[in-house]
Design a protein around this motif. Structure first.
Motif, PDB file in Angstrom:
ATOM      1  N   GLN A   1      74.908  -0.428 -48.196  1.00 41.82           N
ATOM      2  CA  GLN A   1      73.465  -0.613 -48.282  1.00 41.82           C
ATOM      3  C   GLN A   1      73.008  -1.666 -47.272  1.00 41.82           C
TER       4      GLN A   1
ATOM      5  N   PRO B   1      69.794  -0.372 -41.231  1.00 40.20           N
ATOM      6  CA  PRO B   1      69.932   1.080 -40.991  1.00 40.20           C
ATOM      7  C   PRO B   1      70.120   1.413 -39.510  1.00 40.20           C
TER       8      PRO B   1
ATOM      9  N   THR C   1      77.707   3.869 -41.835  1.00 40.81           N
ATOM     10  CA  THR C   1      76.411   4.354 -42.284  1.00 40.81           C
ATOM     11  C   THR C   1      75.768   3.294 -43.166  1.00 40.81           C
TER      12      THR C   1
ATOM     13  N   SER D   1      72.531   2.500 -45.479  1.00 38.26           N
ATOM     14  CA  SER D   1      71.397   3.105 -46.179  1.00 38.26           C
ATOM     15  C   SER D   1      70.328   2.060 -46.458  1.00 38.26           C
TER      16      SER D   1
END
Length: 116
Positions: A13, A87, A113, A115
């Motif tokens: 995150q 991000p 990645t 988020s």
């Protein structure tokens, strides 16, 4: 020739952290510097950070203060500590070594990645 393998990528995150590793084998005594690059989907590969044999480190402006490149010579490993991820940091991350006569070696990459 130098063989490189990256690891440590994953899904995190925004605001989180990851540590990437780049393990080198082969002609590691010829390496002059090790660099991290990243390639977001649909975009060109871009330089992120470098560490020279004498210890100098360099960073692209977008990651200064958030990413730290370091190495463990005994393990032939270079790390990229990534904190406060955004991000916009989402990409495949590659490590790369420079040897004399501009010889470059690349790893297969690891996906990061982030988020929102």
């Amino acid at each position: 020739q130098v063989q490189l393998v990256e690891s440590g990528g994953g899904l995190v995150q925004a605001g989180g952290s990851l540590r990437l590793s780049c393990v080198a084998s082969g002609s590691t005594d010829e390496v002059e510097s090790t660099r991290w690059y990243r390639q977001p989907a649909g975009n060109q590969r871009e330089w992120v950070a470098s560490i020279m044999n004498h210890g100098l480190t360099l960073y692209t402006d977008a990651v200064k203060g958030r990413f730290t490149i370091s190495r463990d010579n005994a393990k032939n490993t270079v790390y990229l500590q990534m904190n406060n991820l955004e991000p916009g940091d989402t990409a495949v991350y590659y490590c790369n070594t420079l040897r004399p006569n501009m010889q470059l070696d690349w790893g297969p990459g690891t996906q990061v990645t982030v988020s929102s």
